[in-house]
Design an enzyme around this catalytic site. Structure first.
Site, PDB file in Angstrom:
ATOM      1  N   ALA A  69      43.898  38.508  35.131  1.00 11.27           N
ATOM      2  CA  ALA A  69      44.311  37.665  36.258  1.00 11.27           C
ATOM      3  C   ALA A  69      43.527  38.051  37.502  1.00 11.27           C
ATOM      4  O   ALA A  69      43.461  39.226  37.868  1.00 11.27           O
ATOM      5  CB  ALA A  69      45.808  37.836  36.497  1.00 11.27           C
ATOM      6  N   HIS A  70      42.922  37.069  38.144  1.00 17.15           N
ATOM      7  CA  HIS A  70      42.130  37.363  39.339  1.00 17.15           C
ATOM      8  C   HIS A  70      41.854  36.084  40.115  1.00 17.15           C
ATOM      9  O   HIS A  70      42.057  34.982  39.611  1.00 17.15           O
ATOM     10  CB  HIS A  70      40.821  38.053  38.980  1.00 17.15           C
ATOM     11  CG  HIS A  70      39.915  37.226  38.103  1.00 17.15           C
ATOM     12  ND1 HIS A  70      40.202  36.973  36.783  1.00 17.15           N
ATOM     13  CD2 HIS A  70      38.756  36.592  38.350  1.00 17.15           C
ATOM     14  CE1 HIS A  70      39.234  36.226  36.266  1.00 17.15           C
ATOM     15  NE2 HIS A  70      38.348  35.965  37.200  1.00 17.15           N
ATOM     16  N   ALA A  71      41.383  36.240  41.332  1.00 13.25           N
ATOM     17  CA  ALA A  71      40.924  35.108  42.130  1.00 13.25           C
ATOM     18  C   ALA A  71      39.591  35.508  42.755  1.00 13.25           C
ATOM     19  O   ALA A  71      39.040  36.558  42.417  1.00 13.25           O
ATOM     20  CB  ALA A  71      41.956  34.749  43.193  1.00 13.25           C
TER      21      ALA A  71
END
Lengths: 154, 91
Positions: A69-71
């Site tokens: 999970a990342h942005a």
């Protein structure tokens, strides 16, 4: 340039095992809150992590059972870091091949390069299915942290 | 040859994929230059590449870019990355 060891990018305080969540949003939120709690990001980043999946779909489920999970790098990222949310019961992200997810690794990076070697090392550790099983089976954060440090040095 | 690794953000998935593409290209004896692009810039960048490698979902989003697109299911599986690259380049 020597990059920080995984034990520093993923401190024991950023690791949770046997987390109970209702769905993929809860799983991502947990991994994001661990980044906030360890001073890696602000709350804004957690929202951006969720938006990334809303926008691009569950492509962050990169291998069976595991989501990264990342942005994007943004002002919400205070420093580069990782988190680890091991789930008590797996949840579906809607990925055609790699569901359900048992482990969400949260990633925040200040730029595109600073963390790449550490992330590659983590990928190598997780690509070994036996090691991954052992890490997933760990019931305490200290165990996960110690195993990763041990694998990184070996 | 130029290989374009496409992901959503350019910091996570693509970093993992790039390491495996490097290994795969080496194993296949390809003289490859690997570039990373996020989905926003990938359409333009794909035209200058020989092969595009990405996830199934982003491949669908990308559509027809005029060069072979190799779809990867398991980004940690070096064997899969090598097999898909081999097919895409006809080896």
């Amino acid at each position: 340039m020597t990059e920080p060891p995984l034990s520093r990018l993923l401190p024991v305080e950023a690791i949770m095992t046997t987390v109970h969540v209702a769905d993929w949003r809860g799983a991502i939120r947990t991994s994001g809150e661990l980044l906030v709690a360890t001073g890696v990001t602000t709350e804004d980043y957690v929202r951006q992590m969720l938006e990334a999946v809303d926008e691009y779909g569950p492509y962050i489920v990169i291998t069976p059972g595991l989501a990264l999970a990342h942005a994007r790098p943004s002002p919400a990222v205070l420093r580069t870091g990782l988190s680890w949310a091991g789930l008590a019961s797996p949840v579906k992200f809607g990925h055609p091949q790699n569901d359900p997810v048992h482990l969400v690794i949260g990633l925040a990076a200040v730029d595109h390069d600073a963390h790449s070697s550490a992330l590659s090392r983590l990928a190598r550790i997780l690509a070994d299915r036996d090691r991954q099983e052992k890490l997933r089976g760990s019931e305490r954060p200290e165990q996960v942290h110690a195993l990763i440090a041990e694998y990184e040095e070996s | 040859m130029k290989i374009l690794a496409v992901c959503g953000m350019g910091i996570g998935t693509s970093v993992i994929l790039t390491g495996n593409i490097e290994k795969a290209a080496h194993d296949l004896g390809l003289d490859a230059e690997i570039e990373v692009a996020d989905i926003w810039t990938a359409r333009g960048a794909a035209a200058g590449a020989d092969v595009v490698m990405t996830s199934g979902e982003l491949a669908a989003e990308l559509g027809d870019v005029g060069v072979p697109v190799a779809v990867i299911d398991d980004f940690l599986d070096g064997d899969e990355v090598r097999a898909r690259l081999a097919t895409a380049v006809g080896r």
